[in-house]
Design a protein around this motif. Structure first.
Motif, PDB file in Angstrom:
ATOM      1  N   ASP A   1      49.960  35.854  31.238  1.00  0.00           N
ATOM      2  CA  ASP A   1      48.577  36.061  30.826  1.00  0.00           C
ATOM      3  C   ASP A   1      48.439  37.428  30.160  1.00  0.00           C
ATOM      4  OD1 ASP A   1      45.818  36.204  30.579  1.00  0.00           O
ATOM      5  OD2 ASP A   1      45.471  36.498  32.724  1.00  0.00           O
TER       6      ASP A   1
ATOM      7  N   TRP B   1      49.058  37.144  36.170  1.00  0.00           N
ATOM      8  CA  TRP B   1      47.640  37.104  35.789  1.00  0.00           C
ATOM      9  C   TRP B   1      47.114  38.516  35.547  1.00  0.00           C
ATOM     10  CZ3 TRP B   1      46.320  32.578  34.331  1.00  0.00           C
ATOM     11  CH2 TRP B   1      46.869  31.453  34.926  1.00  0.00           C
TER      12      TRP B   1
ATOM     13  N   GLN C   1      40.884  37.825  36.289  1.00  0.00           N
ATOM     14  CA  GLN C   1      40.466  36.955  37.383  1.00  0.00           C
ATOM     15  C   GLN C   1      38.962  37.081  37.589  1.00  0.00           C
ATOM     16  OE1 GLN C   1      42.580  38.289  40.863  1.00  0.00           O
ATOM     17  NE2 GLN C   1      41.540  40.244  40.946  1.00  0.00           N
TER      18      GLN C   1
ATOM     19  N   SER D   1      39.393  42.391  34.493  1.00  0.00           N
ATOM     20  CA  SER D   1      40.770  42.362  34.003  1.00  0.00           C
ATOM     21  C   SER D   1      41.410  43.726  34.172  1.00  0.00           C
ATOM     22  CB  SER D   1      40.826  41.920  32.537  1.00  0.00           C
ATOM     23  OG  SER D   1      40.282  42.910  31.708  1.00  0.00           O
TER      24      SER D   1
END
Length: 134
Positions: free
Chosen positions: A26, A46, A49, A61
């Motif tokens: 990501d 990631w 979220q 983020s």
């Protein structure tokens, strides 16, 4: 080989890094990956979220940094804002919520230190039949 790359323009990958089957990278919040990093199959990184405390399910983020010689083992998850230090290992199935010191082995949910790794790492990935080389 089935990898999912989100916002690749925000991802930097060093040389001789290998990406396993069905990984998710990501880049929405920024992702920096060093040299000779090994991602085993189904790893998820990631950088964005949902904020569980936000009344409107807002998004937060933060960049992720994976330093040289890290080994991210199968089905592990690394969450936003984490730095995985040089030569560290994330054990299979671990969920990394906090940064990992160099040459540290972490495992579990949430991931915690479970060992130390040799600091004299001199290998070069790319000759062991890995899936993808950069």
């Amino acid at each position: 080989m089935g990898a999912e790359i989100r916002d690749p323009h925000n991802i930097t990958i060093g040389t001789k890094t290998t990406i396993g089957h069905n990984c998710t990278l990501d880049g929405r919040g920024g992702l920096q990956i060093g040299n000779n990093v090994n991602f085993s199959s189904e790893v998820m990184i990631w950088t964005m979220q949902h904020d569980p405390q936000c009344s409107n399910f807002g998004i937060e983020s933060s960049p992720v940094v994976i330093e040289d010689y890290a080994w991210i083992s199968c089905r592990s998850v690394i969450l936003p804002g984490v730095t995985v230090g040089k030569g560290s290992i994330v054990a299979a199935g671990a969920v990394v919520t906090k940064s990992v010191e160099p040459h540290t082995i972490v495992g579990g949910v949430p991931a915690k230190p479970i060992g130390k790794r040799n600091e004299n790492l001199e290998y070069t990935l790319g000759n062991q039949g890995a899936i993808w080389f950069v």
